[in-house]
Design an enzyme around this catalytic site. Structure first.
Site, short mmCIF file in Angstrom:
data_model
loop_
_atom_site.label_atom_id
_atom_site.label_comp_id
_atom_site.label_asym_id
_atom_site.label_seq_id
_atom_site.Cartn_x
_atom_site.Cartn_y
_atom_site.Cartn_z
N TRP A 93 0.80 -1.23 0.00
CA TRP A 93 0.00 0.00 0.00
C TRP A 93 0.84 1.27 0.00
O TRP A 93 0.32 2.36 -0.19
CB TRP A 93 -0.95 0.01 1.22
CG TRP A 93 -0.25 -0.37 2.49
CD1 TRP A 93 -0.23 -1.62 3.06
CD2 TRP A 93 0.59 0.45 3.31
NE1 TRP A 93 0.57 -1.61 4.18
CE2 TRP A 93 1.08 -0.35 4.36
CE3 TRP A 93 0.97 1.80 3.27
CZ2 TRP A 93 1.92 0.13 5.36
CZ3 TRP A 93 1.82 2.29 4.26
CH2 TRP A 93 2.28 1.45 5.28
N LYS A 116 -2.27 -8.67 -7.49
CA LYS A 116 -3.17 -8.45 -6.35
C LYS A 116 -2.63 -7.27 -5.56
O LYS A 116 -1.59 -7.37 -4.92
CB LYS A 116 -3.23 -9.68 -5.45
CG LYS A 116 -4.33 -9.54 -4.40
CD LYS A 116 -3.99 -10.12 -3.05
CE LYS A 116 -3.14 -9.26 -2.20
NZ LYS A 116 -3.80 -8.06 -1.62
N GLY A 124 6.73 -6.29 -0.01
CA GLY A 124 6.00 -6.24 1.26
C GLY A 124 6.90 -6.66 2.39
O GLY A 124 8.14 -6.54 2.30
N SER A 125 6.29 -7.20 3.44
CA SER A 125 7.08 -7.49 4.64
C SER A 125 7.90 -8.77 4.49
O SER A 125 7.54 -9.67 3.71
CB SER A 125 6.14 -7.61 5.84
OG SER A 125 5.22 -8.65 5.59
N GLU A 159 10.98 -8.07 -2.77
CA GLU A 159 11.47 -6.77 -2.30
C GLU A 159 10.88 -6.59 -0.92
O GLU A 159 9.69 -6.31 -0.77
CB GLU A 159 11.02 -5.69 -3.29
CG GLU A 159 11.95 -4.51 -3.33
CD GLU A 159 11.58 -3.49 -2.30
OE1 GLU A 159 12.06 -3.61 -1.15
OE2 GLU A 159 10.80 -2.59 -2.62
N LEU A 160 11.70 -6.82 0.11
CA LEU A 160 11.16 -6.99 1.47
C LEU A 160 11.59 -5.84 2.38
O LEU A 160 11.93 -4.77 1.92
CB LEU A 160 11.58 -8.36 2.01
CG LEU A 160 11.28 -9.54 1.04
CD1 LEU A 160 11.79 -10.85 1.58
CD2 LEU A 160 9.78 -9.62 0.74
N CYS A 179 10.30 1.36 2.40
CA CYS A 179 11.25 0.34 2.86
C CYS A 179 12.69 0.84 2.80
O CYS A 179 13.58 0.20 3.35
CB CYS A 179 11.06 -0.95 2.08
SG CYS A 179 10.93 -0.66 0.34
N GLU A 199 12.45 -2.47 11.87
CA GLU A 199 12.00 -1.44 10.93
C GLU A 199 10.87 -0.65 11.62
O GLU A 199 10.02 -1.23 12.27
CB GLU A 199 11.46 -2.15 9.69
CG GLU A 199 11.17 -1.24 8.54
CD GLU A 199 10.72 -2.00 7.28
OE1 GLU A 199 10.15 -3.11 7.41
OE2 GLU A 199 10.93 -1.48 6.18
P1 ADP Z 1 2.61 -4.53 5.11
O1 ADP Z 1 3.01 -4.92 6.49
O2 ADP Z 1 3.47 -3.50 4.51
O3 ADP Z 1 1.14 -4.34 4.90
P2 ADP Z 1 2.39 -7.10 3.95
O4 ADP Z 1 3.52 -7.97 3.57
O5 ADP Z 1 1.49 -7.55 5.04
O6 ADP Z 1 3.06 -5.72 4.22
O7 ADP Z 1 1.47 -6.76 2.69
C1 ADP Z 1 1.96 -6.58 1.40
C2 ADP Z 1 1.05 -7.32 0.45
O8 ADP Z 1 1.07 -8.70 0.79
C3 ADP Z 1 -0.41 -6.89 0.48
O9 ADP Z 1 -0.93 -6.94 -0.84
C4 ADP Z 1 -1.04 -7.96 1.34
O10 ADP Z 1 -2.42 -8.15 1.07
C5 ADP Z 1 -0.26 -9.19 0.95
N1 ADP Z 1 -0.24 -10.26 1.95
C6 ADP Z 1 -0.42 -10.17 3.29
N2 ADP Z 1 -0.31 -11.37 3.87
C7 ADP Z 1 -0.05 -12.27 2.88
C8 ADP Z 1 0.19 -13.68 2.84
N3 ADP Z 1 0.21 -14.43 3.94
N4 ADP Z 1 0.43 -14.24 1.62
C9 ADP Z 1 0.46 -13.48 0.51
N5 ADP Z 1 0.26 -12.15 0.48
C10 ADP Z 1 0.00 -11.54 1.65
#
Ligand code: ADP
Length: 463
Positions: free
Chosen positions: A133, A157, A210-211, A232-233, A266, A366
């Site tokens: 996001w 997605k 994402g994370s 990209e974490l 990030c 972080e």
């Molecule tokens: P943040 O903590 O920055 O929201 P996330 O890694 O939770 O980072 O989210 C980044 C993306 O990964 C979003 O599109 C989220 O919907 C998706 N996401 C969250 N949990 C999962 C999961 N277990 N498997 C795949 N995608 C996920």
């Protein structure tokens, strides 16, 4: 029963729009369409793919104001940053529209007169992307553009917090003439859709921003289908301010790095290590500049720092602040909040902490919020050791005007991105990505299209 995601404005908590989620069957069908359209799309000549990408970029630019407004509404980021992100997002499309024409192969001299060896590059196959996001436009285009340029089909997605920007961009891709089955968007639970993506034999590559925990789980799951992965974490970027640094410049660059998107990037400066001889000057100048930053609803043009995305993000920052203050950190600016749990908005005033120690959580995790922790060092090697003492290895920054110090720091920092007197290194034409647990692969630059290509080795015999 049809389910919806309620997209809310993080600056007010108000509902912006309800977005229909896709059922598992619909996601499977989208993947199937990706698979079925792959042959035709990868056979479209590179110049035509390039032209289609250019049209997409043009349409995005023509709709820049509208896209930026949607982005600010759903992400909370200041409108000037959203406008900047639209440019940044299109710069990836522009770059890969050009790279599409440069997917060169090579020939290798054979060891006999009767053979020829030819190496070609071809698209890896249908690609699935999961995006975050914090940069709803750019994190999508820097995956979609190289994928489409390489001849891959693409299904994304977006994050549940910010699907509207992505939906709009995909709509414009179709309007530009990129076939509907070639670039698609699905919405719903990250976990459910992530499971469908990673278990599908049709998807040949998964790309995620994402994370780190989610990235690890996607890597694990995609092992079953041996999909290519790009990750990209998380990051935990150090900023090293050397004794000889231009302090005023280091202050403005640290602010630029830290407060973009309210500290939710990030590559944000996350730990500031300042040489003991300049720490007082640096801290005072920084705190004074930071306390002038304007916090509020990003739709207003003079706002520098918007809200954090949600309650979880807010709670994490607040707990790091409490921990640091309890353990003796001094607050030089901020540490004030404007939060309404009921309505659902969370503002954190830009904060500067001094006398931060390594045992504080803020130095270990972080932050993803608008807080600058300052600590000191005496010897450069001490700063390098602290900087590297993390499982993360995305971005790092240092400020020095001494070339020996600069080269030494660059060679000893274990990070994929190094900013030397530069707090804003991201660019479509340069490879962005992390070492260690910050990721796998690079996005941007000529490197950024490699993960979407397979190498094919043709050996011709009996000549
Ligand atoms: P943040 O903590 O920055 O929201 P996330 O890694 O939770 O980072 O989210 C980044 C993306 O990964 C979003 O599109 C989220 O919907 C998706 N996401 C969250 N949990 C999962 C999961 N277990 N498997 C795949 N995608 C996920």
């Amino acid at each position: 029963m049809t389910e919806y995601i309620s997209v809310k404005n993080p600056a007010t908590g108000e509902l912006i729009e309800e977005v229909k989620t896709n059922t598992n069957e619909e996601v499977e069908q989208a993947i199937l369409r990706s698979h079925e359209s792959f042959k035709a799309w990868s056979s479209v000549n590179a110049h035509e793919r390039s032209r289609l990408l250019q049209s997409w970029s043009r349409l995005i630019q023509e709709n820049k104001e509208e896209i930026a407004k949607v982005m600010t509404l759903e992400s909370g980021k200041p409108i000037k940053e959203s406008l900047g992100e639209v440019d940044y997002a299109t710069s990836y499309i522009d770059w890969y529209a050009e790279e599409a024409k440069r997917l060169y192969g090579r020939t290798i001299p054979a060891n006999t007169e009767t053979k020829r060896i030819i190496i070609t590059r071809q698209a890896v196959g249908p690609v699935a992307a999961i995006t975050p996001w914090n940069f709803p436009a750019a994190m999508m285009t820097r995956k979609a553009a190289p994928a489409l340029a390489a001849g891959c089909t693409f299904v994304v997605k977006p994050a549940a917090e910010t699907p509207l920007t992505t939906i709009k961009l995909i709509e414009l891709a179709h309007k530009a003439g990129i076939p509907e089955n070639v670039v698609q968007c699905v919405n719903g639970s990250g976990k459910t859709i992530g499971d469908i993506f990673t278990s599908s034999p049709y998807i040949r590559k998964i790309t995620f921003t994402g994370s780190t925990p989610v990235g690890k789980s996607l890597i694990t799951k995609s092992a079953n289908t041996v999909q290519h992965v790009s990750m990209e974490l998380g990051g935990h970027a150090p900023v090293i301010v050397a004794a000889d640094a231009d302090i005023d410049f280091a202050v403005t660059q640290t602010i630029a790095s830290k407060f973009r998107n309210a500290g939710q990037t990030c590559i944000c400066a996350n730990r500031v290590l300042v040489h003991e001889s300049v720490v007082d000057e640096f801290s005072q100048k920084l705190a004074s500049a930071v306390s002038r930053l304007k916090v509020g609803n990003g739709l207003h043009e003079d706002i520098d720092v918007g809200p954090v995305i949600n309650k979880n993000g807010f709670n994490k920052v607040v707990s790091q602040l409490e921990d640091a203050v309890n353990k003796g950190a001094e607050v030089l600016a901020g540490n004030e909040f404007d939060a309404n749990q009921e309505k659902g908005y969370f503002f954190i005033h830009p904060t500067v902490l001094k006398d931060v120690k390594e045992d504080m959580n803020i130095m270990q995790e972080e932050t993803f919020g608008p807080v600058i922790p300052i600590t000191t060092f005496t010897e450069l090697d001490e700063a390098i050791k602290i900087a590297n003492s993390t499982p993360f290895g995305l971005a790092s920054y240092f400020f020095t005007n001494d070339y020996r110090t600069g080269v030494y720091l660059n060679e000893n920092l274990d990070f994929g991105i190094v900013g030397w007197n530069d707090g804003a290194p991201s660019a479509a034409h340069a490879p962005f990505g992390g070492m260690k647990e910050s990721g796998i692969g690079r996005e941007g630059g000529s490197e950024g299209i490699e993960p979407y290509l397979e190498t094919k080795y043709l050996s011709i015999g009996n000549l």
